[in-house]
Design a protein around this motif. Structure first.
Motif: not given
Length: 363
Positions: A94, A171, A248, A251, A253-254, A257, A269, A273, A275
């Protein structure tokens, strides 16, 4: 093609749910699969007995030939299996790079699967030389519909923000609490619902709230759910709330979300990264970052010395207020978001990518 799939399968972590879905993809494609379970102690904690029976039936499968070893878990423990003809690792990280200790091991695999374009970049720049393939997160859409029962919550406020996370600095829970307490008061009739994994983390949240300079009588409501929920209750929790927010710092992936977007919640968000593969200005509310900051003293020491994003508290407050004040517009954006991600990331398309990558070794 006979496949050994290793990872976690039984607990409530997103990686475990991903492995459960990957197992079904492989099984339905006609492959013979044996699983090597990394979380046997969690077997009876969150899953329905039928789900447990299905998964556990693969633990003792015999493989006529050792064709593919597929490792889908944390990169720290990734090791090739020399008994298998093909070795594939699927993992994520991440921050702006992966740990140095991962690189040599991952380069021993025949290929590495990543979840996002962000990880394509960070793995490559960190020195991973073997072929990288982008395979989006494995997800079962069936339980995620905005229609259905809502979880009963002891909350009187008329508007509820939801955030789902483990209590880790990555986070951005500190930024979330500060922004929410700065921006809203009891007069707004809005609440923040926080879903944590277990009760050992609640004291930190409560201490942060207590230390905020806003007078207690003026603070907006913050409610904590500090225990594991079964998958159906997770969907009901999304239905009980009006928007999702998570500032965050990074991430792979996330997953929360993505879940919230499937549930047609307006989503707020960080604009950095993994997401951002599926979140953009059309379908979500992206929070500006002040820049990338060097990590030190982190709860996960393996991240120290790396960089991640520092979301802007001021822009986070603006985006939360924007969603709160423009609910109809936010809801329309959320409905469009579900349509967009359902077309781009449906299980059938993801299964095609998985099967293609495996079948090329047969060809």
């Amino acid at each position: 093609m006979n496949i050994l799939l290793e990872g976690i399968f039984y607990n409530g972590h997103g990686l475990a749910e991903g492995n459960r879905n990957l197992l079904r993809i492989l099984d339905q494609a006609g492959y013979r699969v044996r699983i090597k379970v990394r979380d046997p102690s969690d077997k009876y904690k969150v899953l329905h007995p039928k789900e447990i029976d299905y998964i556990s039936s693969f633990e003792s499968n015999s493989l006529p030939t050792n064709d593919v070893y597929l490792y889908n878990w944390i990169g720290s423990f990734a090791r090739i299996n020399p008994d298998f003809r093909i070795n594939i690792a699927r993992t994520t990280f991440e921050t702006d790079r992966i740990p140095d200790s991962w690189v040599q091991e991952l380069n021993k695999f025949d290929e590495v699967w990543v979840q996002s374009r962000f990880n394509e970049m960070t793995f490559t720049s960190s020195g991973v030389k073997v072929p990288l393939h982008l395979i989006p997160n494995f997800f079962d859409y069936r339980g995620f519909s905005p229609e259905g029962p809502a979880l009963s919550l002891p909350i009187t406020e008329s508007f509820k923000f939801l955030s789902v996370f483990d209590l880790k600095k990555r986070k951005g829970y500190d930024l979330l609490l500060q922004a929410f307490l700065n921006e809203f008061s009891q007069e707004d009739q809005t609440a923040l619902v926080i879903k944590l994994r277990d009760s050992r983390q609640t004291d930190i949240i409560e201490q942060f709230i207590h230390s905020h300079p806003k007078a207690k009588r003026k603070r907006p409501g913050i409610y904590i759910i500090d225990h594991m929920l079964v998958p159906s209750d997770i969907a009901s929790l999304y239905r009980a709330c009006d928007a999702f927010v998570l500032p965050t710092r990074g991430e792979g992936w996330g997953r929360p979300f993505f879940e919230a977007m499937l549930m047609e919640l307006p989503v707020i968000g960080t604009n950095w990264s993994g997401h951002t593969d599926f979140m953009n200005e059309r379908n979500a509310y992206l929070v500006d970052i002040q820049g990338l900051v060097k990590i030190s003293g982190n709860d996960n020491p393996i991240c120290n010395g790396h960089y991640w994003a520092e979301p802007s508290i001021e822009d986070l407050q603006r985006k939360m207020r924007l969603v709160f004040d423009n609910r109809a517009e936010a809801k329309e954006k959320a409905k469009a978001a579900k349509q967009e991600i359902s077309q781009m990331y449906n299980r059938r398309e993801t299964a095609k990518k998985v099967i293609y990558e495996i079948e090329k070794y047969r060809r």
